[in-house]
Design an enzyme around this catalytic site. Structure first.
Site, PDB file in Angstrom:
ATOM      1  N   GLY A  74       0.829  -1.202   0.000  1.00 39.77           N
ATOM      2  CA  GLY A  74       0.000   0.000   0.000  1.00 39.77           C
ATOM      3  C   GLY A  74       0.859   1.246   0.000  1.00 39.77           C
ATOM      4  O   GLY A  74       2.086   1.176   0.032  1.00 39.77           O
ATOM      5  N   SER A  75       0.211   2.402  -0.030  1.00 37.55           N
ATOM      6  CA  SER A  75       0.941   3.675  -0.059  1.00 37.55           C
ATOM      7  C   SER A  75       0.066   4.775   0.504  1.00 37.55           C
ATOM      8  O   SER A  75      -1.127   4.590   0.749  1.00 37.55           O
ATOM      9  CB  SER A  75       1.363   4.019  -1.494  1.00 37.55           C
ATOM     10  N   GLY A  76       0.682   5.957   0.712  1.00 38.97           N
ATOM     11  CA  GLY A  76      -0.067   7.128   1.140  1.00 38.97           C
ATOM     12  C   GLY A  76      -0.659   7.036   2.536  1.00 38.97           C
ATOM     13  O   GLY A  76      -1.590   7.763   2.854  1.00 38.97           O
ATOM     14  N   SER A  77      -0.126   6.139   3.387  1.00 38.67           N
ATOM     15  CA  SER A  77      -0.642   5.920   4.749  1.00 38.67           C
ATOM     16  C   SER A  77      -2.071   5.395   4.764  1.00 38.67           C
ATOM     17  O   SER A  77      -2.730   5.414   5.807  1.00 38.67           O
ATOM     18  CB  SER A  77      -0.559   7.209   5.596  1.00 38.67           C
TER      19      SER A  77
ATOM     20  N   GLY B 281      -4.894   2.944   5.283  1.00 36.43           N
ATOM     21  CA  GLY B 281      -5.033   1.732   6.069  1.00 36.43           C
ATOM     22  C   GLY B 281      -4.052   1.626   7.225  1.00 36.43           C
ATOM     23  O   GLY B 281      -4.054   0.622   7.939  1.00 36.43           O
TER      24      GLY B 281
ATOM     25  N   ARG C 261      10.966   5.229  -5.580  1.00 38.32           N
ATOM     26  CA  ARG C 261      10.427   6.210  -6.530  1.00 38.32           C
ATOM     27  C   ARG C 261      10.628   7.599  -5.955  1.00 38.32           C
ATOM     28  O   ARG C 261      11.070   7.755  -4.815  1.00 38.32           O
ATOM     29  CB  ARG C 261       8.932   5.963  -6.739  1.00 38.32           C
TER      30      ARG C 261
END
Length: 351
Positions: free
Chosen positions: A106-109, A111, A231
């Site tokens: 996942g990404s972007g915090s 969950g 990235r």
């Protein structure tokens, strides 16, 4: 073209290649890091400059990433992989509450939540594994030690440290960034410790090509790696780096992707800072005003709102709670902070 369909992308690039010379391939999505894994496979297929696909996929899976970092002796939080409620509860018992529960991919915090007691643990695990969380892969969660301490991040290109920044987050249980500054106010020794561990992470994960971002918490045992992103960090971090040192990381990344030589020399040295405007409640954004803030305010580089008046606001407990940001730069930390505070104080909105 469906960017989850590698074969469809290969067919499309092959079709384009019949009439055009493809110089390079890159791409990024803030809420789907698998895009960059796909990019790496496309680069390899078409023999174009790009990162190693195996390294990107290993890094994309945070459990695999944790294993590789641990095997290399790099300081990380204690962690366990879980696939059901029983796994989560036993993992939390072994590590000790409070714990972080988050998606293995996942990404972007999204969950990511601090669970401080058994009730919070059960509630968030039910949310994650009970069908409410949107999974892009098989449902697996990481249960991790809560590493407490100041947050830092390092931006790299190839095997070079571009800079080290710091950030502040909102109150638990969520992790919503509120402000960040680059360069971070570090001693030479602190800077060296973070830089050395950052380079060790790149070696452990096989990330010798292109941009990466390494995130830390400075705990009572020193810098602990929270995660490595293979990235560019998302906006506005590249803008802050350009404000701080005159290095345009987006352009340099594109140059790298098309096989040109990069230029990462610093043109100047300023303190760049950002303040994220975060919604404090759900509802409808009624108005936005900029009382007393001139378009050419000295030191203010950008004031940007992501939403328009009358837009619905539904907080998620992650980066999607941002409704805008302010970017500033000046010769000193104190001056940048003062400019930032004046700019933020001039902005008003109601929900």
């Amino acid at each position: 073209v469906d960017t989850d369909d590698l074969d469809a992308l290969i067919r499309e690039f092959s079709r384009l290649g019949e009439t055009h010379e493809i110089a390079g391939i890159t791409g990024f999505s803030g809420d789907d890091e698998s895009i960059y894994a796909t990019v790496s496979k496309l680069c390899r297929h078409f023999n174009l400059p790009g990162p190693d696909p195996i390294s990107i996929e290993q890094c994309h899976d945070k459990f695999a990433q944790r294993q590789l970092l641990s095997d290399s002796g790099i300081p990380i939080p204690a962690y366990r992989l879980a696939a059901n409620m029983a796994d989560v509860e036993s993992s939390a018992a072994e590590i000790g509450l409070p714990v972080i529960v988050k998606p293995a991919v996942g990404s972007g915090s999204m969950g990511v939540r601090l669970c401080r007691d058994l009730d919070e643990l059960a509630k968030h695990t039910t949310y994650m594994l009970g069908g409410q969380h949107k999974w892009r892969s098989s449902p697996r969660v990481l249960v991790e030690e809560f590493a407490e301490g100041p947050y830092y991040w390092a931006d790299t290109m190839g095997d070079q440290i571009i800079g080290i920044g710091t950030a502040d987050y909102g109150p638990p249980p969520h992790f919503v960034c509120r402000a960040c500054t680059i360069p971070a106010p570090l001693t030479d020794d602190e800077h060296k410790r973070i830089a050395d561990i950052s380079l060790s992470c790149l070696r452990a994960l096989g990330l010798g090509w292109g941009p990466a971002g390494i995130e830390f918490r400075w705990t009572n045992r020193g810098p602990v790696v929270i995660e490595v992103n293979p990235r560019l960090h998302g906006a506005p971090t590249p803008q802050l780096i350009e404000l701080a040192w005159g290095i345009d990381l987006v352009t340099e990344h594109i140059k790298l992707a098309i096989g040109e030589e990069t230029d990462l020399r610093r043109r100047h040295s300023h303190i760049a800072a950002a303040r994220y405007l975060v919604a404090d409640r759900d509802g409808v954004l009624e108005r936005i005003t900029r009382a007393g803030l001139k378009p050419s305010e000295p030191g203010v580089a950008e004031v940007k709102f992501y939403v328009e008046p009358k837009a619905p606001i539904i907080r998620k407990g992650d980066y999607r709670d941002w409704i805008g940001h302010v970017l500033v730069a000046s010769p000193s930390h104190a001056q940048s902070e003062a400019i930032l505070q004046r700019a933020v104080d001039s902005l008003h909105w109601s929900i």
